[in-house]
Design an enzyme around this catalytic site. Structure first.
Site, PDB file in Angstrom:
ATOM      1  N   LYS A  10      37.228  45.349 -25.040  1.00  0.00           N
ATOM      2  CA  LYS A  10      37.927  46.506 -25.301  1.00  0.00           C
ATOM      3  C   LYS A  10      36.955  47.635 -26.634  1.00  0.00           C
ATOM      4  CE  LYS A  10      41.989  42.704 -25.259  1.00  0.00           C
ATOM      5  NZ  LYS A  10      43.048  42.362 -26.245  1.00  0.00           N
ATOM      6  N   TYR A  50      48.913  45.696 -18.654  1.00  0.00           N
ATOM      7  CA  TYR A  50      49.809  45.123 -19.316  1.00  0.00           C
ATOM      8  C   TYR A  50      51.232  45.495 -19.069  1.00  0.00           C
ATOM      9  CZ  TYR A  50      45.946  43.902 -21.861  1.00  0.00           C
ATOM     10  OH  TYR A  50      44.078  43.290 -23.060  1.00  0.00           O
ATOM     11  N   PHE A  58      55.196  44.054 -29.702  1.00  0.00           N
ATOM     12  CA  PHE A  58      54.002  45.344 -28.890  1.00  0.00           C
ATOM     13  C   PHE A  58      53.472  46.089 -28.046  1.00  0.00           C
ATOM     14  CE2 PHE A  58      52.860  39.916 -27.963  1.00  0.00           C
ATOM     15  CZ  PHE A  58      51.560  40.197 -27.173  1.00  0.00           C
ATOM     16  N   ARG A  86      37.567  31.930 -20.459  1.00  0.00           N
ATOM     17  CA  ARG A  86      39.171  31.664 -21.993  1.00  0.00           C
ATOM     18  C   ARG A  86      38.979  31.021 -23.131  1.00  0.00           C
ATOM     19  NH1 ARG A  86      43.898  35.142 -21.833  1.00  0.00           N
ATOM     20  NH2 ARG A  86      44.803  33.216 -23.293  1.00  0.00           N
ATOM     21  N   THR A  92      43.546  34.080 -29.689  1.00  0.00           N
ATOM     22  CA  THR A  92      43.760  35.558 -28.938  1.00  0.00           C
ATOM     23  C   THR A  92      43.844  36.126 -31.082  1.00  0.00           C
ATOM     24  OG1 THR A  92      45.986  35.558 -27.752  1.00  0.00           O
ATOM     25  CG2 THR A  92      46.020  37.233 -28.242  1.00  0.00           C
ATOM     26  N   ARG A 103      35.363  36.278 -29.626  1.00  0.00           N
ATOM     27  CA  ARG A 103      36.577  36.804 -30.679  1.00  0.00           C
ATOM     28  C   ARG A 103      36.273  36.419 -32.540  1.00  0.00           C
ATOM     29  NH1 ARG A 103      41.807  36.394 -26.890  1.00  0.00           N
ATOM     30  NH2 ARG A 103      41.821  38.395 -26.303  1.00  0.00           N
ATOM     31  N   ASN A 113      41.818  42.622 -31.100  1.00  0.00           N
ATOM     32  CA  ASN A 113      40.403  41.444 -30.563  1.00  0.00           C
ATOM     33  C   ASN A 113      39.673  41.049 -30.173  1.00  0.00           C
ATOM     34  OD1 ASN A 113      41.748  41.801 -28.516  1.00  0.00           O
ATOM     35  ND2 ASN A 113      43.359  39.269 -28.823  1.00  0.00           N
ATOM     36  N   HIS A 116      39.618  41.276 -23.884  1.00  0.00           N
ATOM     37  CA  HIS A 116      40.352  40.646 -22.149  1.00  0.00           C
ATOM     38  C   HIS A 116      39.628  39.374 -21.774  1.00  0.00           C
ATOM     39  CE1 HIS A 116      43.644  40.206 -19.928  1.00  0.00           C
ATOM     40  NE2 HIS A 116      43.181  40.263 -18.996  1.00  0.00           N
ATOM     41  N   GLU A 127      44.357  41.498 -11.989  1.00  0.00           N
ATOM     42  CA  GLU A 127      43.616  42.334 -12.625  1.00  0.00           C
ATOM     43  C   GLU A 127      42.182  42.765 -11.955  1.00  0.00           C
ATOM     44  OE1 GLU A 127      43.077  40.129 -16.290  1.00  0.00           O
ATOM     45  OE2 GLU A 127      45.626  40.470 -16.929  1.00  0.00           O
TER      46      GLU A 127
HETATM   47  P1  GDP Z   1      45.680  36.925 -24.713  1.00  0.00           P
HETATM   48  O1  GDP Z   1      45.335  36.394 -23.442  1.00  0.00           O
HETATM   49  O2  GDP Z   1      44.723  36.114 -25.408  1.00  0.00           O
HETATM   50  O3  GDP Z   1      44.566  38.492 -24.600  1.00  0.00           O
HETATM   51  O4  GDP Z   1      46.555  37.319 -25.458  1.00  0.00           O
HETATM   52  P2  GDP Z   1      47.851  37.646 -24.686  1.00  0.00           P
HETATM   53  O5  GDP Z   1      47.910  37.816 -23.188  1.00  0.00           O
HETATM   54  O6  GDP Z   1      49.233  36.829 -25.265  1.00  0.00           O
HETATM   55  O7  GDP Z   1      48.168  39.316 -25.574  1.00  0.00           O
HETATM   56  C1  GDP Z   1      47.464  40.691 -24.859  1.00  0.00           C
HETATM   57  C2  GDP Z   1      46.902  41.248 -26.015  1.00  0.00           C
HETATM   58  O8  GDP Z   1      48.412  42.093 -26.431  1.00  0.00           O
HETATM   59  C3  GDP Z   1      46.012  40.559 -26.555  1.00  0.00           C
HETATM   60  O9  GDP Z   1      44.691  40.300 -26.558  1.00  0.00           O
HETATM   61  C4  GDP Z   1      45.873  41.354 -27.774  1.00  0.00           C
HETATM   62  O10 GDP Z   1      45.056  42.397 -27.909  1.00  0.00           O
HETATM   63  C5  GDP Z   1      47.600  41.867 -28.506  1.00  0.00           C
HETATM   64  N1  GDP Z   1      48.634  40.942 -28.544  1.00  0.00           N
HETATM   65  C6  GDP Z   1      49.168  39.947 -28.406  1.00  0.00           C
HETATM   66  N2  GDP Z   1      49.556  39.132 -29.251  1.00  0.00           N
HETATM   67  C7  GDP Z   1      49.850  40.092 -30.376  1.00  0.00           C
HETATM   68  C8  GDP Z   1      50.578  40.413 -31.570  1.00  0.00           C
HETATM   69  O11 GDP Z   1      51.707  39.416 -31.852  1.00  0.00           O
HETATM   70  N3  GDP Z   1      50.612  42.164 -32.625  1.00  0.00           N
HETATM   71  C9  GDP Z   1      50.175  43.051 -31.568  1.00  0.00           C
HETATM   72  N4  GDP Z   1      50.002  43.898 -32.139  1.00  0.00           N
HETATM   73  N5  GDP Z   1      49.611  42.574 -30.188  1.00  0.00           N
HETATM   74  C10 GDP Z   1      48.830  41.189 -29.837  1.00  0.00           C
END
Ligand code: GDP
Length: 138
Positions: A10, A50, A58, A86, A92, A103, A113, A116, A127
């Protein structure tokens, strides 16, 4: 069985000059890089990627972050690549990420973070196709 997954380094991690370290860790953990490109996504391209998170609070902030600077996108291959990557990424929220995960080492907060990774075979197919054509995946 060999499996493919999509990885993104990222914008926070690329601008901190940590992309090379991430790639080194991936290769050390047995992932082969099938395809790779560095691109600066537009806000619309980040929104398209996304799209499953469209209703999340968010979504706007996340897609602004993902389009703030270049990313490095890779197709990774190994046995059990989706789950293993993963695991290597960590939780996350970096506060919950285990020691030694990407991370834990490179992320700043739950949004910024560092990396991805696809969360299922269906996501990986969508993707990978979002970024790479069949010709780039031979
Ligand atoms: P991942 O699969 O671990 O990447 O997590 P998710 O699919 O739930 O979320 C996608 C991305 O959205 C994450 O990697 C973060 O960059 C962002 N994200 C997830 N949860 C939050 C949140 O609660 N707040 C904010 N600002 N960003 C979030």
């Amino acid at each position: 069985m060999k499996e493919r997954t999509l990885s993104i380094i990222k914008p926070d991690c690329v601008s901190a000059h940590n992309a090379g370290k991430v790639i080194d860790i991936l290769e050390s953990n047995g992932f082969s890089i099938i395809a790779m490109k560095k691109i600066h996504l537009t806000k619309k391209q980040a929104e398209g990627f996304y799209i499953v998170h469209k209703e999340r609070p968010f979504y706007d902030s996340l897609t602004t972050f993902m389009s703030e600077g270049p990313v490095v996108v890779m197709v990774l291959e190994k046995d059990n690549a989706i789950a293993d990557y993963r695991e290597l990424m960590g939780a996350t929220n970096p506060k919950d990420a285990k020691e030694g995960t990407l991370r834990e080492q490179f992320a700043t907060d739950i949004e910024r973070n560092a990396v991805h990774g696809s969360d299922s075979k269906e996501s990986a197919d969508f993707e990978i196709g979002y970024f790479f054509s069949a010709l780039e995946l031979v």
